[in-house]
Design a protein around this motif. Structure first.
Motif, PDB file in Angstrom:
ATOM      1  N   VAL A  17       0.833  -1.203   0.000  1.00 18.57           N
ATOM      2  CA  VAL A  17       0.000   0.000   0.000  1.00 18.57           C
ATOM      3  C   VAL A  17       0.870   1.256   0.000  1.00 18.57           C
ATOM      4  O   VAL A  17       0.605   2.207  -0.743  1.00 18.57           O
ATOM      5  CB  VAL A  17      -0.983  -0.009   1.196  1.00 18.57           C
ATOM      6  CG1 VAL A  17      -1.657   1.349   1.381  1.00 18.57           C
ATOM      7  CG2 VAL A  17      -2.042  -1.097   0.995  1.00 18.57           C
ATOM      8  N   TYR A  21       0.780   3.931  -3.127  1.00 24.10           N
ATOM      9  CA  TYR A  21       0.414   5.347  -3.033  1.00 24.10           C
ATOM     10  C   TYR A  21       1.551   6.268  -3.434  1.00 24.10           C
ATOM     11  O   TYR A  21       1.304   7.356  -3.969  1.00 24.10           O
ATOM     12  CB  TYR A  21      -0.144   5.691  -1.647  1.00 24.10           C
ATOM     13  CG  TYR A  21      -1.604   5.312  -1.558  1.00 24.10           C
ATOM     14  CD1 TYR A  21      -2.562   5.926  -2.369  1.00 24.10           C
ATOM     15  CD2 TYR A  21      -2.033   4.320  -0.705  1.00 24.10           C
ATOM     16  CE1 TYR A  21      -3.892   5.561  -2.322  1.00 24.10           C
ATOM     17  CE2 TYR A  21      -3.372   3.945  -0.650  1.00 24.10           C
ATOM     18  CZ  TYR A  21      -4.285   4.575  -1.464  1.00 24.10           C
ATOM     19  OH  TYR A  21      -5.610   4.215  -1.425  1.00 24.10           O
ATOM     20  N   LEU A  42      -6.250   7.241   4.734  1.00 25.66           N
ATOM     21  CA  LEU A  42      -6.467   6.471   3.518  1.00 25.66           C
ATOM     22  C   LEU A  42      -5.567   5.235   3.494  1.00 25.66           C
ATOM     23  O   LEU A  42      -6.011   4.136   3.191  1.00 25.66           O
ATOM     24  CB  LEU A  42      -6.211   7.343   2.288  1.00 25.66           C
ATOM     25  CG  LEU A  42      -6.413   6.682   0.933  1.00 25.66           C
ATOM     26  CD1 LEU A  42      -7.845   6.203   0.771  1.00 25.66           C
ATOM     27  CD2 LEU A  42      -6.044   7.659  -0.171  1.00 25.66           C
ATOM     28  N   HIS A  43      -4.294   5.412   3.834  1.00 26.91           N
ATOM     29  CA  HIS A  43      -3.359   4.278   3.884  1.00 26.91           C
ATOM     30  C   HIS A  43      -3.861   3.217   4.860  1.00 26.91           C
ATOM     31  O   HIS A  43      -3.847   2.026   4.552  1.00 26.91           O
ATOM     32  CB  HIS A  43      -1.969   4.751   4.335  1.00 26.91           C
ATOM     33  CG  HIS A  43      -1.158   5.368   3.261  1.00 26.91           C
ATOM     34  ND1 HIS A  43       0.120   4.955   2.993  1.00 26.91           N
ATOM     35  CD2 HIS A  43      -1.416   6.356   2.392  1.00 26.91           C
ATOM     36  CE1 HIS A  43       0.611   5.679   2.006  1.00 26.91           C
ATOM     37  NE2 HIS A  43      -0.307   6.541   1.618  1.00 26.91           N
ATOM     38  N   HIS A  45      -6.995   2.710   6.011  1.00 24.95           N
ATOM     39  CA  HIS A  45      -8.222   2.074   5.521  1.00 24.95           C
ATOM     40  C   HIS A  45      -7.924   1.114   4.378  1.00 24.95           C
ATOM     41  O   HIS A  45      -8.481   0.014   4.316  1.00 24.95           O
ATOM     42  CB  HIS A  45      -9.249   3.117   5.069  1.00 24.95           C
ATOM     43  CG  HIS A  45      -9.983   3.781   6.178  1.00 24.95           C
ATOM     44  ND1 HIS A  45     -10.700   3.078   7.123  1.00 24.95           N
ATOM     45  CD2 HIS A  45     -10.117   5.084   6.494  1.00 24.95           C
ATOM     46  CE1 HIS A  45     -11.246   3.930   7.978  1.00 24.95           C
ATOM     47  NE2 HIS A  45     -10.906   5.149   7.627  1.00 24.95           N
ATOM     48  N   GLN A  46      -7.043   1.533   3.465  1.00 21.46           N
ATOM     49  CA  GLN A  46      -6.714   0.685   2.318  1.00 21.46           C
ATOM     50  C   GLN A  46      -6.026  -0.597   2.776  1.00 21.46           C
ATOM     51  O   GLN A  46      -6.325  -1.681   2.274  1.00 21.46           O
ATOM     52  CB  GLN A  46      -5.814   1.437   1.332  1.00 21.46           C
ATOM     53  CG  GLN A  46      -5.568   0.693   0.054  1.00 21.46           C
ATOM     54  CD  GLN A  46      -6.810   0.605  -0.799  1.00 21.46           C
ATOM     55  OE1 GLN A  46      -7.616   1.518  -0.847  1.00 21.46           O
ATOM     56  NE2 GLN A  46      -6.988  -0.508  -1.483  1.00 21.46           N
ATOM     57  N   THR A  47      -5.124  -0.471   3.739  1.00 19.54           N
ATOM     58  CA  THR A  47      -4.457  -1.656   4.278  1.00 19.54           C
ATOM     59  C   THR A  47      -5.477  -2.587   4.915  1.00 19.54           C
ATOM     60  O   THR A  47      -5.494  -3.793   4.640  1.00 19.54           O
ATOM     61  CB  THR A  47      -3.369  -1.256   5.291  1.00 19.54           C
ATOM     62  OG1 THR A  47      -2.390  -0.443   4.627  1.00 19.54           O
ATOM     63  CG2 THR A  47      -2.685  -2.480   5.889  1.00 19.54           C
ATOM     64  N   TYR A  60     -11.700  -3.839   8.493  1.00 17.36           N
ATOM     65  CA  TYR A  60     -12.049  -2.651   7.735  1.00 17.36           C
ATOM     66  C   TYR A  60     -13.301  -2.014   8.310  1.00 17.36           C
ATOM     67  O   TYR A  60     -14.331  -2.670   8.469  1.00 17.36           O
ATOM     68  CB  TYR A  60     -12.269  -2.994   6.256  1.00 17.36           C
ATOM     69  CG  TYR A  60     -12.638  -1.789   5.431  1.00 17.36           C
ATOM     70  CD1 TYR A  60     -11.697  -0.811   5.150  1.00 17.36           C
ATOM     71  CD2 TYR A  60     -13.924  -1.617   4.948  1.00 17.36           C
ATOM     72  CE1 TYR A  60     -12.027   0.309   4.405  1.00 17.36           C
ATOM     73  CE2 TYR A  60     -14.268  -0.513   4.197  1.00 17.36           C
ATOM     74  CZ  TYR A  60     -13.315   0.450   3.932  1.00 17.36           C
ATOM     75  OH  TYR A  60     -13.646   1.557   3.199  1.00 17.36           O
TER      76      TYR A  60
END
Length: 121
Positions: A17, A21, A42-43, A45-47, A60
């Protein structure tokens, strides 16, 4: 072995991730989509999302994809560029073609939730 395990579990996914990004934010055609976005959040949540959808522990708690991308006017071309950056990230990290294909298929399945509707005014 699950995709989550093959990707290096949470630590491996976090590394992916971060690299992803860096690539996306360095792309002048995509960087504007992230103006005013809490990148640390964002990092995270994406992870969490990738951990969960690849077979890892559920964690999540972010918005669904449609809500998270609403109003961002993401074009089909921008979506494709993001997928290309993810493929490049996973390739650079030594992820196998079959696993890259599985991740790509998972993303493509949500394309309509991310890309702006052409019928929207």
């Amino acid at each position: 072995m699950s995709l989550y395990e093959r990707l290096g579990e949470t630590a491996g996914i976090r590394t992916a991730v971060d690299d992803f990004y860096r690539r996306v934010l360095g792309d002048p055609e995509l960087a504007g989509y992230f103006e005013g976005v809490d990148l640390a959040g964002l990092h995270s949540h994406q992870t969490d999302l990738l951990v969960q959808v690849t077979g890892g522990p559920a964690g999540y708690t972010g918005r669904d994809l449609a809500a998270a991308h609403q109003g961002r006017d993401i074009s089909p071309e921008a979506f494709d560029r993001v997928v290309a950056h993810l493929v490049a990230t996973l390739t650079a990290l030594g992820v196998g073609e079959a696993d890259i294909g599985a991740v790509g298929a998972a993303l493509t399945a949500h394309r309509d939730e991310v890309v702006a509707s052409e019928t929207a005014a």
